[in-house]
Design an enzyme around this catalytic site. Structure first.
Site, PDB file in Angstrom:
ATOM      1  N   CYS A 237      26.986 -18.813 136.786  1.00 12.53           N
ATOM      2  CA  CYS A 237      26.186 -18.701 138.005  1.00 12.53           C
ATOM      3  C   CYS A 237      24.719 -18.425 137.685  1.00 12.53           C
ATOM      4  O   CYS A 237      24.333 -17.280 137.430  1.00 12.53           O
ATOM      5  CB  CYS A 237      26.754 -17.587 138.876  1.00 12.53           C
ATOM      6  SG  CYS A 237      25.760 -17.265 140.342  1.00 12.53           S
TER       7      CYS A 237
ATOM      8  N   CYS B 193      22.941 -16.030 139.988  1.00 13.46           N
ATOM      9  CA  CYS B 193      23.184 -14.604 139.745  1.00 13.46           C
ATOM     10  C   CYS B 193      22.462 -14.130 138.488  1.00 13.46           C
ATOM     11  O   CYS B 193      21.961 -13.007 138.450  1.00 13.46           O
ATOM     12  CB  CYS B 193      24.675 -14.334 139.548  1.00 13.46           C
ATOM     13  SG  CYS B 193      25.765 -15.252 140.632  1.00 13.46           S
ATOM     14  N   ASP B 194      22.418 -14.956 137.450  1.00 15.10           N
ATOM     15  CA  ASP B 194      22.036 -14.447 136.120  1.00 15.10           C
ATOM     16  C   ASP B 194      20.747 -15.012 135.521  1.00 15.10           C
ATOM     17  O   ASP B 194      20.306 -14.542 134.475  1.00 15.10           O
ATOM     18  CB  ASP B 194      23.184 -14.699 135.132  1.00 15.10           C
ATOM     19  CG  ASP B 194      24.456 -13.975 135.558  1.00 15.10           C
ATOM     20  OD1 ASP B 194      24.343 -12.930 136.226  1.00 15.10           O
ATOM     21  OD2 ASP B 194      25.553 -14.462 135.234  1.00 15.10           O
TER      22      ASP B 194
END
Ligand code: NAP
Length: 315
Positions: free
Chosen positions: A138, A141-142
């Site tokens: 992801c 997200c990261d």
């Protein structure tokens, strides 16, 4: 058919992505007072998406979590009820159907399954050990953790290119590793990726191993060229796996009819499964289109199918 009777819901919807939420909106507006069991990963894959440019109605685009929030509120406005518990078992052998969570058991006259699909992993031992330590699925997200760093992305579809393009906002360099010499992604995404100076491609190649499990972080990937069998190493600080998805149907194995890939089989041009009163919508039954808008569309179909099914029983 105005309210839920004897603690038996008219409709339980399992899953709260665009399909489940749309089914909730329609069944709520039909006065069926649906219960949506969202699970701890409420919102589904849209929660991991950046800008959505192709959901009709949003001329300037919208991000995934925001879209989910809007449909959620829209369904709630008409009386849909939501709980965040993970379903651990279902009993569809007789009616009312039973849906079990760790905490409770719920009963319903109809069930709409909209559990979606999850990320596919490469399934290398090193990958599994380094998830969250440099291995991710992801970018939304990261990506922030890879400011000015070098990352690789595996895959050749829209997800891989979308992740790569997003990563270029942070990373120094993004290398896409694809097992063929032709991308599966849409033309517009291909053009954007190929034009981006931070993105480069390694073709006909798969990841054999991720280093460095001992150090507990990603330092390189070992690659194999499928045409020449040549092994090489590319240094990187992170690897994003974007090779597609698999349906979340473990709960329904040996209960609902699944196809070879594990997707729920629905009867042509409807959301009926092999069990009367159980309907399926969204990515859990669609391996062809897999778009937020098609998921929402089949969510609407499931709601109408459930409503008509309940009505037919009353006459
Ligand atoms: P996908 O289209 O199935 O692509 C998966 C990619 O990963 C393919 O290139 C495939 O290679 C590769 N792959 C699969 N298994 C692999 C393995 N074990 N090792 C190495 N490579 C592997 O999946 P997706 O990219 O997640 O897209 C899914 C759907 O969502 C598509 O319909 C897509 O259009 C849509 N989507 C749209 C957007 C957007 O419009 N912004 C964004 C994301 C996704 P092969 O090509 O050789 O099969």
């Amino acid at each position: 058919m105005t309210n839920n009777k004897n603690n038996v819901y008219n409709v339980i919807i399992i899953g709260g992505g665009p399909a489940g939420l749309t089914a909730a909106l329609y069944t709520a507006r039909a006065n069926l007072f649906p219960l949506v069991i969202e699970g701890s990963k409420a919102g589904g894959q849209l929660m991991l998406t950046t800008e959505i440019e192709n959901f009709p109605g949003f001329a300037l685009g919208i991000n995934g979590p925001e879209l989910i929030d809007i449909i959620h509120k829209q369904a709630e406005r008409f009386g849909a009820q939501f709980i965040s518990e993970d379903v651990i078992k279902v009993d569809f052998s007789k009616r009312p159907f039973k849906v079990f969570t760790e905490e409770n058991t719920y009963e319903a006259r109809t069930v709409i399954v909209s559990t979606g699909a999850s990320t596919k992993w490469l399934n290398l031992p090193s990958e599994q050990k380094l998830i969250g330590k440099g291995v991710s699925s992801c970018a939304t997200c990261d990506a922030y953790f890879y400011k000015d760093k070098d990352v690789v992305v595996v895959g050749g579809g829209d997800s891989a290119l979308e992740e790569s393009l997003f990563l270029t906002k942070f990373a120094n360099k993004v290398t896409i590793i694809h097992r063929r010499d032709e991308l599966r992604a849409s033309k517009i995404m291909q053009d954007r990726a190929k034009k981006n100076p931070k993105i480069s491609f390694i073709w006909n190649t798969v990841v054999e191993e991720i280093k460095d499990v001992k150090a507990g972080r990603v330092s390189a990937v070992i690659l194999k060229n499928l045409k020449t069998n040549k092994i090489s190493e590319v240094k990187c600080d992170g690897i994003f796996v974007a090779i597609g998805h698999e349906p979340n149907t473990k709960l329904f194995k040996d209960i609902l009819k699944l196809d070879q890939k594990g997707y729920i089989v629905t009867q042509q041009r409807s959301t009926y499964t092999n069990i009367k009163g159980v309907f399926a919508c969204g990515d859990v039954q669609d391996h062809i289109y897999r778009q937020a808008i098609t998921a929402a569309g089949t969510g609407c179909m499931a709601a109408i199918d459930a409503e008509r099914f309940l009505e037919s029983e009353e006459h």
